[in-house]
Design a protein around this motif. Sequence first.
Motif, PDB file in Angstrom:
ATOM      1  N   ARG A   6      -2.840 -18.391   0.657  1.00 14.25           N
ATOM      2  CA  ARG A   6      -3.344 -17.145   1.233  1.00 14.25           C
ATOM      3  C   ARG A   6      -4.475 -17.492   2.199  1.00 14.25           C
ATOM      4  O   ARG A   6      -5.252 -18.405   1.959  1.00 14.25           O
ATOM      5  CB  ARG A   6      -3.893 -16.208   0.151  1.00 14.25           C
ATOM      6  CG  ARG A   6      -2.896 -15.884  -0.957  1.00 14.25           C
ATOM      7  CD  ARG A   6      -1.881 -14.856  -0.496  1.00 14.25           C
ATOM      8  NE  ARG A   6      -1.122 -14.336  -1.623  1.00 14.25           N
ATOM      9  CZ  ARG A   6      -0.013 -14.897  -2.121  1.00 14.25           C
ATOM     10  NH1 ARG A   6       0.426 -16.026  -1.566  1.00 14.25           N
ATOM     11  NH2 ARG A   6       0.632 -14.345  -3.134  1.00 14.25           N
TER      12      ARG A   6
ATOM     13  N   GLU B 200      -0.770  -6.847   3.077  1.00 11.79           N
ATOM     14  CA  GLU B 200      -1.345  -6.156   1.934  1.00 11.79           C
ATOM     15  C   GLU B 200      -1.251  -7.054   0.700  1.00 11.79           C
ATOM     16  O   GLU B 200      -0.616  -8.102   0.731  1.00 11.79           O
ATOM     17  CB  GLU B 200      -0.582  -4.844   1.676  1.00 11.79           C
ATOM     18  CG  GLU B 200      -0.829  -3.765   2.715  1.00 11.79           C
ATOM     19  CD  GLU B 200      -0.096  -2.477   2.378  1.00 11.79           C
ATOM     20  OE1 GLU B 200       0.852  -2.519   1.561  1.00 11.79           O
ATOM     21  OE2 GLU B 200      -0.468  -1.423   2.939  1.00 11.79           O
ATOM     22  N   ASP B 201      -1.878  -6.647  -0.373  1.00 13.62           N
ATOM     23  CA  ASP B 201      -1.835  -7.422  -1.621  1.00 13.62           C
ATOM     24  C   ASP B 201      -2.383  -8.836  -1.425  1.00 13.62           C
ATOM     25  O   ASP B 201      -1.735  -9.834  -1.744  1.00 13.62           O
ATOM     26  CB  ASP B 201      -0.405  -7.470  -2.169  1.00 13.62           C
ATOM     27  CG  ASP B 201      -0.326  -8.090  -3.564  1.00 13.62           C
ATOM     28  OD1 ASP B 201      -1.351  -8.075  -4.264  1.00 13.62           O
ATOM     29  OD2 ASP B 201       0.748  -8.611  -3.925  1.00 13.62           O
TER      30      ASP B 201
ATOM     31  N   ASN C 212      -0.419 -11.525   0.810  1.00 14.62           N
ATOM     32  CA  ASN C 212       0.845 -12.010   0.263  1.00 14.62           C
ATOM     33  C   ASN C 212       1.931 -11.858   1.322  1.00 14.62           C
ATOM     34  O   ASN C 212       2.264 -10.732   1.716  1.00 14.62           O
ATOM     35  CB  ASN C 212       1.198 -11.224  -0.990  1.00 14.62           C
ATOM     36  CG  ASN C 212       2.519 -11.672  -1.606  1.00 14.62           C
ATOM     37  OD1 ASN C 212       3.128 -12.635  -1.159  1.00 14.62           O
ATOM     38  ND2 ASN C 212       2.943 -10.967  -2.640  1.00 14.62           N
TER      39      ASN C 212
ATOM     40  N   ALA D  36       4.480  -9.185   1.013  1.00 17.94           N
ATOM     41  CA  ALA D  36       4.048  -7.792   1.071  1.00 17.94           C
ATOM     42  C   ALA D  36       4.137  -7.260   2.503  1.00 17.94           C
ATOM     43  O   ALA D  36       4.565  -7.948   3.426  1.00 17.94           O
ATOM     44  CB  ALA D  36       2.621  -7.670   0.536  1.00 17.94           C
TER      45      ALA D  36
END
Length: 308
Positions: A99, A136-137, A140, A143
Amino acid sequence: MKKFLLILSISIGVFAFAQEEIKKDSVVVDTVKHWSVLGKQSLMINQAAFSNWVGGGANNVGWLAGVDYNITYEKDKDLWENIILLNYGQNDTKGLGVRKTQDVINVSTNYGRKVSKSWYMSVGAGFQSQFMAGYEDGNNPAAKKISNFMAPGYLNVGMGITYRPNDNINVTLRPTNARWTFVLDKDLQTAGTYGLRADGDSSLLQFGFLGTAYYKVKLMENVSVTNTASVFSNYLDHPERLVLAYGMVLNLKVNKFISSNITVDVLYDHNQIQKTQLKQTLGVGLAYTLNNGVKRSDRKDSQWWIKK
């Protein structure tokens, strides 16, 4: 006669040599550097490993690379400041994957012509965006995508007045400022996204007031805090919906090559999301600062606020 000519030639030689020495001594060498470069390159690493740890945790390793340059030209009444800020970082956590943790492109330039002590009539431009896609998330990739390079991208161009009493304080007010928002990722070109008027639009033009401020303070030896803030109001549509931004960098310098940074960023932009955005980072690692020497504004003879 020969003795006289010999004495005369020796006297002329001594006189010429003395005159040359006087000329050398009378020449004042101007060591002022009109161009100054202050730059910092950094690479921060963080890592955590667990084995049979009852408290739990996931193995992870992360990195953050940054480039921060301030290139300034000062001569007579001219002041030209250029800022380049590039940051990108990632974190790889077991079970979650990679990430991104930091992603910033911020480049600006501002030229001012002095009209009185510390005050300049100025014109400038600034560009902001990011390198990679955001999701988002927690970013990710599986996502929903919510941002990308030049989606959004912001370009500000305007003119106004700059107050700069020294290198640690800079306030610029632009009552006339054009602000372009670019959304070049077709997946994000939908009405309402970053203020776009209709589906398929790739840009939005706003015109209004822009104010920016920079303030750096030394807390103690090798510890400093840099504060930046900005406000934008669109004259053409809902001027009460201010775009507000604040950034703080706490720098703790261990030595010339090792330092620690704590950053806090707060942002509110109605066109992005109708909530206050907050970002905080902490990093420890290698950092190298480049400084090419004394600037004109650093010299005591140009600092009018210091009593001589």
